[in-house]
Design an enzyme around this catalytic site. Structure first.
Site, short mmCIF file in Angstrom:
data_model
loop_
_atom_site.label_atom_id
_atom_site.label_comp_id
_atom_site.label_asym_id
_atom_site.label_seq_id
_atom_site.Cartn_x
_atom_site.Cartn_y
_atom_site.Cartn_z
CB SER A 110 -0.96 -0.04 1.19
OG SER A 110 -1.95 0.95 1.07
CG ASP B 96 -6.66 -2.56 -3.90
OD1 ASP B 96 -7.29 -1.60 -3.42
OD2 ASP B 96 -5.42 -2.68 -3.84
CG HIS C 137 -5.64 -2.03 -0.23
ND1 HIS C 137 -4.82 -1.74 -1.29
CD2 HIS C 137 -5.10 -1.38 0.84
CE1 HIS C 137 -3.85 -0.94 -0.89
NE2 HIS C 137 -4.00 -0.71 0.40
#
Length: 323
Positions: free
Chosen positions: A166, A266, A299
């Site tokens: 991320s 995601d 995610h």
């Protein structure tokens, strides 16, 4: 009005609230846990170290079991996720993930604890990560300071990797460009992996929301404005939008091998895919591995749903990349 009630300055739900007095409530952090002499699940040992007192940068370092009985092993320098403003190298989910990755890959891992925004707005986090990587690389120099024996004793610096998930993957990307342009004390980064990278931009791509007003309300936009309010170009700053016109060429990435992984569900998936193809077209001379695109996953699932079979498979994929 109750004088004890703090006035809200801004919030990005469900992640963070910032008050006018400068205080911050982080709403989704996992608990901080201590390092462990021998993790009962993996046998990995860990300890916390000081990288720098000024600026204050620390790290958690992981040593796989029996590594002292083998030749020197690779090193992974890791940057945790959390939108640059929450989570920690010392948190439960990050420690769980690092223990498993260190064991599966049989590598020494050092996870950098960089300072968080908004108290320390970007680019401070980028600078902390770069300083941390430079400090790590300094252990490769004969006659150097060699502050950390786990690095100087067990690590093969010809097999240095960086990685992140991320926002941590975004940090890793920026670090790779800097390593490519400035060098790293003579140390070459053998490989890097970017997992579910936090990239964005003003122009929608793929399946992203097209309405500009709705896009501005997305957490991915709001967090960037919170953590880097002075970013030149705003949401199209090359640090966040690496394919923006006029940004640094991806041909300058300072590593020899690269692995990009995304997740089908995601919000950021299309940005990761776009980055993968941009690297492919850039003229970068390294080895770009096949894009990892995980079906039915969201995610950071490999950290947030760390007990799942899908998470285990991705961790094994990342571990097998580090050779």
């Amino acid at each position: 009005m109750d004088s004890n009630v703090k006035e809200l300055a801004t919030e990005v739900l469900p992640y963070i609230r910032v008050y006018k007095d400068g205080s911050v409530d982080r709403l989704v952090d996992s608990p901080i846990v201590p390092p462990c002499n021998e993790d009962p699940e993996t046998g990995v040992s860990s300890k916390d170290i000081v990288v720098s007192k000024s600026p204050p940068i620390s790290a958690r370092i992981y040593l796989p079991k029996h590594v002292e009985q083998s030749p020197k092993v690779p090193l992974l320098v890791y940057f945790h996720g959390g939108g640059y403003c929450f989570e920690s190298a010392f948190s439960f989910v990050e420690t769980k993930y690092m223990n498993r990755l260190a064991k599966q890959a049989n590598v020494v891992v050092i996870s950098i604890e960089y300072r968080l925004a908004p108290e320390h707005p970007l680019p401070i986090g980028y600078e902390d990560c770069w300083s941390g990587l430079q400090w790590v690389a300094s252990h490769s120099i004969d006659g150097g300071l060699k502050d950390e024996p786990w690095l100087s004793t067990y690590v093969d610096f010809d097999r240095l990797y960086v990685g992140g998930d991320s926002a941590g993957a975004n940090l890793a990307h920026v670090i790779l460009l800097r390593a490519g342009s400035e060098g790293l004390n003579g140390v070459k980064i053998k490989g890097a992996f970017l997992t579910h990278p936090y990239f964005w931009g003003s122009k929608p791509i793929g399946s992203e929301i097209k309405n500009n007003e709705e896009r501005e309300k997305l957490a991915v936009c709001m967090i960037w404005h919170l953590v880097y309010p002075e970013a030149p170009g705003g949401i199209d700053n090359p640090m966040l939008n690496p394919v923006v016109e006029g940004g640094p060429s991806l041909a300058g990435l300072g590593c020899s091998r690269l692995l990009i992984s995304v997740a089908k569900e995601d919000l950021l998936r299309d940005r990761g895919v776009s980055y993968y193809h941009a690297v492919k077209k850039s003229g970068w001379k390294g080895e770009l591995m096949e894009l990892v695109d995980v079906e039915g996953a969201d995610h950071a699932f490999h950290i947030l749903a760390h007990e799942s079979e899908t998470a285990m498979k991705l961790i094994q994929k990342l571990a097998s990349f580090i050779v």
